[in-house]
Scaffold this motif. Structure first.
Motif, PDB file in Angstrom:
ATOM      1  N   ARG A  14       9.460   9.272  -9.644  1.00  0.00           N
ATOM      2  CA  ARG A  14      10.902   9.142  -9.610  1.00  0.00           C
ATOM      3  C   ARG A  14      11.505   9.691  -8.135  1.00  0.00           C
ATOM      4  NH1 ARG A  14      12.536  11.492 -15.515  1.00  0.00           N
ATOM      5  NH2 ARG A  14      12.748   9.120 -16.294  1.00  0.00           N
ATOM      6  N   ASP A  15      10.741  10.553  -7.594  1.00  0.00           N
ATOM      7  CA  ASP A  15      10.836  11.058  -6.291  1.00  0.00           C
ATOM      8  C   ASP A  15      10.683  10.164  -5.123  1.00  0.00           C
ATOM      9  OD1 ASP A  15      11.458  13.304  -4.343  1.00  0.00           O
ATOM     10  OD2 ASP A  15       9.482  13.512  -3.892  1.00  0.00           O
ATOM     11  N   THR A  16       9.644   9.153  -5.511  1.00  0.00           N
ATOM     12  CA  THR A  16       9.096   8.452  -4.688  1.00  0.00           C
ATOM     13  C   THR A  16      10.075   7.137  -4.364  1.00  0.00           C
ATOM     14  OG1 THR A  16       6.805   8.842  -4.947  1.00  0.00           O
ATOM     15  CG2 THR A  16       7.109   6.880  -4.009  1.00  0.00           C
ATOM     16  N   ARG A  17      10.426   6.943  -2.928  1.00  0.00           N
ATOM     17  CA  ARG A  17      11.195   5.321  -2.572  1.00  0.00           C
ATOM     18  C   ARG A  17      10.383   4.483  -1.714  1.00  0.00           C
ATOM     19  NH1 ARG A  17      13.581   6.594  -6.481  1.00  0.00           N
ATOM     20  NH2 ARG A  17      15.266   7.947  -6.493  1.00  0.00           N
ATOM     21  N   THR A  18       9.609   5.113  -1.067  1.00  0.00           N
ATOM     22  CA  THR A  18       8.651   4.203  -0.057  1.00  0.00           C
ATOM     23  C   THR A  18       7.255   4.328  -0.169  1.00  0.00           C
ATOM     24  OG1 THR A  18       8.892   5.617   1.567  1.00  0.00           O
ATOM     25  CG2 THR A  18      10.548   3.843   1.617  1.00  0.00           C
ATOM     26  N   VAL A  19       6.531   3.221  -0.502  1.00  0.00           N
ATOM     27  CA  VAL A  19       5.142   3.037  -0.596  1.00  0.00           C
ATOM     28  C   VAL A  19       4.090   2.272   0.028  1.00  0.00           C
ATOM     29  CG1 VAL A  19       3.268   2.943  -2.496  1.00  0.00           C
ATOM     30  CG2 VAL A  19       5.492   3.868  -3.241  1.00  0.00           C
ATOM     31  N   ALA A  20       3.317   2.839   0.863  1.00  0.00           N
ATOM     32  CA  ALA A  20       2.291   2.226   1.762  1.00  0.00           C
ATOM     33  C   ALA A  20       1.070   1.833   0.807  1.00  0.00           C
ATOM     34  CB  ALA A  20       1.942   2.861   3.018  1.00  0.00           C
ATOM     35  N   VAL A  21       0.976   0.405   0.590  1.00  0.00           N
ATOM     36  CA  VAL A  21      -0.207   0.280  -0.243  1.00  0.00           C
ATOM     37  C   VAL A  21      -1.403  -0.381   0.853  1.00  0.00           C
ATOM     38  CG1 VAL A  21      -0.913  -1.536  -2.186  1.00  0.00           C
ATOM     39  CG2 VAL A  21       1.566  -0.714  -1.865  1.00  0.00           C
ATOM     40  N   VAL A  22      -2.125   0.604   0.870  1.00  0.00           N
ATOM     41  CA  VAL A  22      -3.432   0.328   1.889  1.00  0.00           C
ATOM     42  C   VAL A  22      -4.387  -0.213   1.092  1.00  0.00           C
ATOM     43  CG1 VAL A  22      -4.988   1.758   3.134  1.00  0.00           C
ATOM     44  CG2 VAL A  22      -2.846   2.471   3.222  1.00  0.00           C
TER      45      VAL A  22
END
Length: 140
Positions: A14-22
């Protein structure tokens, strides 16, 4: 290192807005492609695929490195081999400010990387699938 419990995982998601998918892939046969596609379609995350070997995934720009991202992501979600994890952590910690979360996908557990990430202030999730946990805990 202990895995976060369900309530902690739900709070992270819920806290996460942006995700880098490495290690994101443009190959539909790869788990990273399936996870990326699911998250792009059903999650509230703003995704930033990272892979130096491809330029786009279905028209979405892929960044060669974490340093090339236009933002510092809240979470770095990792689809890389075990031996590559220390380098991913180094790249993650080079971002300023640091991301809040380091998520190692299902099948990845690296005690030393986890301890170093925690010591640097990141919350660490290992050996869990972001897609599965999102579907289970957020419910899409």
């Amino acid at each position: 290192m202990a895995s976060p419990n369900s309530a902690e995982l739900q709070q992270i998601l819920r806290d996460t807005r942006t995700v880098a998918v490495v290690g994101a892939s443009d190959n539909p046969a790869r788990p990273s492609y399936e996870v990326y596609q699911y998250l792009a379609r059903f999650s509230h995350f703003e995704l930033y695929p990272v892979n130096p070997n491809i330029i786009d995934i279905d028209g979405t720009q892929v960044y060669p490195t974490l340093a090339d991202l236009p933002v510092v992501p809240d979470m770095v979600d990792v689809f890389r081999r075990y031996d590559d994890l220390p380098g991913v952590l180094t790249d993650t910690l080079a971002l300023s400010p640091h991301p809040k979360y380091l998520w190692l996908q299902q099948g990845l557990w690296h005690e030393e990387v986890g301890q170093q990430a925690q010591a640097a202030g990141l919350q660490v999730v290992m050996d869990r699938c972001l897609k599965v946990d999102y579907a289970w805990l957020i419910g899409r």
